[in-house]
Design an enzyme around this catalytic site. Structure first.
Site, mmCIF file in Angstrom:
data_model
loop_
_atom_site.group_PDB
_atom_site.id
_atom_site.type_symbol
_atom_site.label_atom_id
_atom_site.label_comp_id
_atom_site.label_asym_id
_atom_site.label_seq_id
_atom_site.Cartn_x
_atom_site.Cartn_y
_atom_site.Cartn_z
ATOM 1 N N CYS A 1 25.644 75.773 19.799
ATOM 2 C CA CYS A 1 26.168 74.403 19.829
ATOM 3 C C CYS A 1 26.038 73.736 21.190
ATOM 4 O O CYS A 1 26.380 72.566 21.333
ATOM 5 C CB CYS A 1 27.610 74.408 19.350
ATOM 6 N N HIS B 1 33.651 68.078 23.578
ATOM 7 C CA HIS B 1 32.956 68.889 22.568
ATOM 8 C C HIS B 1 33.752 68.794 21.259
ATOM 9 O O HIS B 1 33.188 68.540 20.219
ATOM 10 C CB HIS B 1 32.830 70.326 23.057
ATOM 11 N N HIS C 1 30.303 68.477 12.906
ATOM 12 C CA HIS C 1 29.753 69.288 13.992
ATOM 13 C C HIS C 1 28.244 69.401 13.806
ATOM 14 O O HIS C 1 27.769 70.157 12.959
ATOM 15 C CB HIS C 1 30.400 70.664 14.011
#
Lengths: 383, 292
Positions: free
Chosen positions: A141, A272, A309
């Site tokens: 990620c 994030h 996400h």
């Protein structure tokens, strides 16, 4: 410290295609959440995701969607920068969490054609743009901000072979295996992404891609969207999935050092903020520690509340939204954030409506991935 | 950031190989014999911590430990240098394909409830790079390169780039490909090497500061669509019986070059990967230590 202009941008996510549409819909608080579009829903407890609605036939998944989104974003950014469609010789660095693993899945179970050369993005970029200096980094990620760090290193090189222009991109689409295993580890199936909220249930994936064109100097640039001041990368070396606040804080401090900024200089933090249990607390703890007395200073937002996400793409989507926010003085809200977790108590989250009419100069972008791989970038606005 | 120096030369200060039929760089350089037995990770790093790890990650552990020890960076009490000074760049294309396929089978055949939470980290393709860092405490930049046939040489390039940029004094480069049913189906029945190689790359000043033995010096790297210029430099050929090396291929060639230099050969070695059928070709020149 060397500042590099960002002269082209492109993006696509569940909430919009193109930087303008994506930014406007995020400022309006519009979410890309919907029922799963490409999987058999009877196989899962969770039922929602943040997918780009571009399948030819509703409900039927097709291979090659990650490559398709990537080519879209890179094409937008290249056109924006005036590079045209021939990218031969220009380094194209792609950060991704899951490569073309969705195409592998469709080959393994549903018999669609696939070869090992289709796992990475080089062949697709070569076919569309004649690009041959292409690199696929599978760095979970934080992949696209890791790619950004390497792109900035290339531009810092001297010599005849050193490039003047670098394209940095990020892309991911849902895979059945990752979607399933992610929901498996949650006590109750996640319903929506609510970053930093006490009552969140966890993370859900989203589709997305983003690309930017970085240049060595501003000379002859068609425009400057913003400037990259520095990117720091490291590894917690702590746990395969759980984050370490210490490792994250070290990455943030290193980014500030590289970029030559102090905590009081940061006007905006693009978090994030995945909504994952534990991870938001780790990010908040690290950020509060690094900002210290200035923790209540910068505006903060987590756009995964609307994009889901997007894994390897998410760092660069944050960059593009952050750069546009600096330019316009408007910051998209964190949708669904009602009661922040205790660790985030000092922060000035943007909630409800977009925050507008601000003078914003410096933004911090966070991206953290499985394996404790952290990347933090500092950008400044065009003014 | 580490200390800056005007000397941006990058050297090889450690190397390791694990393949059926070769467990040293010398044996690799000479060409592994046919009929070698599969690598057994527990024999190299013990059983502890191998459970739940996929084959590529286990092979990565073995190669990481062996290369760090060979470079004098890993002793009985752990690392002998600052954890932040060591980065990792791993290269693999097939690394976690078995986990992805198995988890998908379980979801389709039994629903998500039957999957194992222990598979979650292995579903992320960077598990090889991050697991090596976690097991041996390597806190520098951590990068997973999955870039097709050129991947191994690309990994060497990015390690060199990060060292030159001052992001780490040294980087462990790991190239590994596992062999399993999913990989064989993808390769039309062909096998993969089921092993790989690792090298420790280091800035020359950093290697000199700790009096490390320089085993090779890195020269220029290229990647592109063009036909590589045929040079006089020697090339190492992967024996066909080993199977497809894919993401490990470039790193194996560099390890073989170290094997030749260790044996006293002094001519340069050209590592090449990719063909006209691939998205690009890559090349990297390696020179004997005296070239430094």
């Amino acid at each position: 410290m060397t500042i590099r202009p960002i002269i082209g941008m492109g993006a696509v996510a569940a909430t919009g295609s193109g930087v303008d549409e994506l930014f406007e819909s995020l400022c309006e608080g519009r979410s890309g959440r919907a029922e799963l579009r490409g999987f058999d829903r009877s196989r899962f407890r969770a039922q929602h995701a943040y997918e780009v609605d571009n399948r030819p036939v509703a409900g039927e998944d097709v291979p090659g969607r990650a490559t398709g989104l990537l080519l879209d974003a890179v094409g937008q950014a290249a056109a924006d920068a005036g590079l045209g469609e021939d990218l031969s010789g220009i380094p194209v660095l792609v950060g991704t969490g899951l490569r073309e693993l969705r195409s592998l899945e469709l080959w393994w179970r549903d018999g669609s054609p696939f070869a090992d050369s289709g796992l990475h993005f080089g062949p697709g970029l070569r076919e569309r743009f004649n690009a041959d200096v292409t690199h696929t980094f599978s760095n979970a990620c934080s992949a696209s901000l890791y790619a950004l760090a390497l792109g900035s290193d290339l531009l810092n090189q001297e010599g005849d072979d050193a490039p003047d222009t670098v394209i940095v991109a990020g892309v991911d689409v849902l895979t059945e295996s990752m979607y399933g295993l992610l929901e498996r580890v949650h006590p109750q199936p996640p319903d929506r992404v609510r970053p930093f909220d006490r009552n969140r249930t966890g993370v859900l994936m989203g589709d997305g891609a983003a690309a930017i064109v970085l240049r060595r100097t501003e000379q002859d640039a068609p425009q400057v969207h913003g400037r990259l001041r520095g990117v720091a990368v490291n590894c917690d070396a702590y746990h395969v999935t759980a984050p370490s606040p210490e490792g994250i804080a070290e990455a943030m401090r290193a980014a500030h050092r590289l970029a030559g900024v102090k905590p009081s200089d940061v006007d905006l933090v693009m978090l994030h903020g995945t909504g994952t249990l534990l991870n938001d607390e780790a990010e908040a703890t690290a950020l509060a520690d690094v900002l210290g007395d200035c923790a209540s200073g910068p505006l903060m937002t987590a756009v995964k509340s609307m994009t889901g996400h997007t894994s390897g793409a998410s760092g660069l989507i944050n960059l593009i939204v952050g750069v546009r926010a600096l330019k316009e003085g408007r910051v998209p809200p964190t949708v669904g954030l009602e009661e922040p977790v205790e660790e985030a108590a000092p922060f000035r989250f943007v909630t409800g409506e977009a925050a507008g009419s601000r003078q914003l100069n410096v933004a911090q972008l966070n991206a953290f991935g499985f394996g404790g791989i952290n990347a933090v970038a500092i950008v400044e606005g065009p003014r | 950031m580490t200390s800056q120096s005007t000397d941006t030369t990058v050297v090889v200060s450690g190397a390791a190989v694990l393949l059926p039929g070769a467990d040293t760089v010398r044996a690799l350089a000479e060409g592994p014999a046919e009929g070698g037995t599969p690598v057994e990770p527990a024999e190299h790093v013990g059983r502890k911590g191998l459970r739940y790890k996929d084959r590529a990650t286990q092979l990565g552990y073995c190669l990481t430990a062996a290369a760090l020890k060979d470079a004098g960076l890993l002793g009985d009490d752990g690392l002998t240098c600052a954890p932040e000074s060591v980065g990792v760049v791993a290269s693999s294309n097939f690394g976690n394909l078995d986990t992805v396929a198995r988890a998908l089978d379980t979801i389709r055949d039994e629903t998500v409830t039957a999957t194992s939470p222990m598979d979650l980290p292995n579903a992320s393709s960077n598990v090889i790079a991050s697991s090596a860092a976690i097991r041996y405490g390597l806190r520098g930049p951590n990068l997973m390169v999955c870039n097709g046939e050129t991947s191994g040489l690309d990994a060497m390039h990015w390690a060199t780039t990060m060292i030159a940029a001052g992001r780490a004094e040294r980087v462990l480069v790991l190239g590994v490909e596992p062999d399993n049913d999913v990989v064989r189906k993808l390769l039309g029945g062909a096998r993969a090497v089921d092993g790989g190689a690792a090298l420790v790359l280091e800035s020359r000043p950093a290697a000199e500061r700790r009096s490390a033995t320089v085993r090779a010096v890195l020269g220029p790297y290229t990647r592109g669509a063009g036909t590589p210029v045929p040079g006089s430099a020697r090339r190492w050929e992967l024996p066909e019986h080993l199977g497809r090396a894919s993401g490990a291929h470039g790193v194996l060639q560099c390890a073989a070059a170290v094997g030749w230099f260790d044996a006293g050969e002094r001519g340069p070695v050209h590592a090449v990967a990719g063909t006209a059928a691939d998205d690009a070709r890559a090349g990297l020149l390696l020179m004997a230590p005296e070239a430094a």
